[in-house]
Scaffold this motif. Structure first.
Motif, PDB file in Angstrom:
ATOM      1  N   THR A 191      31.120  44.900  69.884  1.00 35.23           N
ATOM      2  CA  THR A 191      31.272  43.567  69.334  1.00 35.23           C
ATOM      3  C   THR A 191      30.907  42.550  70.401  1.00 35.23           C
ATOM      4  O   THR A 191      31.032  42.810  71.591  1.00 35.23           O
ATOM      5  CB  THR A 191      32.719  43.326  68.854  1.00 35.23           C
ATOM      6  N   ALA A 192      30.437  41.416  69.958  1.00 34.64           N
ATOM      7  CA  ALA A 192      30.130  40.297  70.853  1.00 34.64           C
ATOM      8  C   ALA A 192      30.345  39.017  70.068  1.00 34.64           C
ATOM      9  O   ALA A 192      30.288  39.022  68.832  1.00 34.64           O
ATOM     10  CB  ALA A 192      28.694  40.384  71.353  1.00 34.64           C
ATOM     11  N   LEU A 193      30.589  37.949  70.766  1.00 34.49           N
ATOM     12  CA  LEU A 193      30.790  36.664  70.118  1.00 34.49           C
ATOM     13  C   LEU A 193      29.600  35.775  70.415  1.00 34.49           C
ATOM     14  O   LEU A 193      29.292  35.495  71.578  1.00 34.49           O
ATOM     15  CB  LEU A 193      32.080  36.012  70.618  1.00 34.49           C
ATOM     16  N   ASP A 225      38.185  41.614  69.943  1.00 33.26           N
ATOM     17  CA  ASP A 225      39.277  40.757  70.379  1.00 33.26           C
ATOM     18  C   ASP A 225      39.601  39.755  69.279  1.00 33.26           C
ATOM     19  O   ASP A 225      38.960  39.735  68.215  1.00 33.26           O
ATOM     20  CB  ASP A 225      38.958  40.086  71.714  1.00 33.26           C
ATOM     21  N   ASP A 226      40.602  38.920  69.524  1.00 34.24           N
ATOM     22  CA  ASP A 226      41.047  37.965  68.504  1.00 34.24           C
ATOM     23  C   ASP A 226      39.981  36.935  68.162  1.00 34.24           C
ATOM     24  O   ASP A 226      39.855  36.528  67.004  1.00 34.24           O
ATOM     25  CB  ASP A 226      42.324  37.263  68.954  1.00 34.24           C
ATOM     26  N   ASP A 227      39.209  36.489  69.151  1.00 35.31           N
ATOM     27  CA  ASP A 227      38.155  35.502  68.882  1.00 35.31           C
ATOM     28  C   ASP A 227      37.092  36.071  67.943  1.00 35.31           C
ATOM     29  O   ASP A 227      36.604  35.380  67.052  1.00 35.31           O
ATOM     30  CB  ASP A 227      37.497  35.037  70.184  1.00 35.31           C
ATOM     31  N   TRP A 228      36.725  37.338  68.157  1.00 34.12           N
ATOM     32  CA  TRP A 228      35.735  37.987  67.295  1.00 34.12           C
ATOM     33  C   TRP A 228      36.275  38.098  65.868  1.00 34.12           C
ATOM     34  O   TRP A 228      35.581  37.780  64.905  1.00 34.12           O
ATOM     35  CB  TRP A 228      35.375  39.363  67.844  1.00 34.12           C
ATOM     36  N   LEU A 229      37.526  38.531  65.747  1.00 33.13           N
ATOM     37  CA  LEU A 229      38.130  38.662  64.423  1.00 33.13           C
ATOM     38  C   LEU A 229      38.231  37.311  63.727  1.00 33.13           C
ATOM     39  O   LEU A 229      37.928  37.200  62.538  1.00 33.13           O
ATOM     40  CB  LEU A 229      39.513  39.309  64.534  1.00 33.13           C
TER      41      LEU A 229
END
Length: 145
Positions: free
Chosen positions: A17-19, A96-100
């Motif tokens: 995952t990446a943001l 992480d939470d930001d990705w979710l």
């Protein structure tokens, strides 16, 4: 976001995952970056079949390909995200939470399939540099289930 989140790596390719950030509105975008684990010809061929199964389009297209729901979907729970292709689990990665938050806000993630092992540790700038370098990549939007 940490650029080194590891995943289960079946068949000679892996994902993480990446943001990223949307170029029009600047808001976060959940990204799913798929890359080979080696330059082995067999792994690259399997990555080609994976890209075809998803129905991804070229990264140079006028718009992102929207992957049909029957082809793929994303789920996330307990710090792990799963990209489902058909009825089978294809790839699982930590998030992480930001990705979710970005996935839930938009309801989709951008899937980037590249053919370079260095994508395993690339941050957003590295992924964007890869996409603008003229190197081979496929992209598409996969909806959250």
């Amino acid at each position: 976001m940490s650029p080194d989140l590891r995943v289960l790596a079946p068949h000679g390719f892996a994902a993480r995952t990446a943001l990223g950030f949307h170029p029009r509105d600047g808001r976060p975008v959940a990204c799913w970056v798929v890359h080979p684990t080696s330059g082995d010809a067999g792994a690259l061929a399997r990555l080609d079949r994976f890209t075809s199964a998803l129905g991804l389009g070229p990264h140079t297209g006028d718009r992102l390909t929207e992957v049909d729901d029957y082809r793929a979907s994303l789920t996330a729970a307990g710090g792990w995200a799963t990209l489902w292709v058909g009825d089978e689990t294809e790839l699982v990665a930590e998030h992480d939470d930001d990705w979710l938050d970005a996935l839930l806000d938009r309801g989709w993630a951008m899937v980037v399939v590249g053919y370079a092992t260095e994508l395993a540790g690339a941050d957003n700038a590295g992924v964007m540099a890869y996409l603008t370098s003229g190197r081979d990549a496929s992209v598409g939007v996969v909806r959250a289930a």
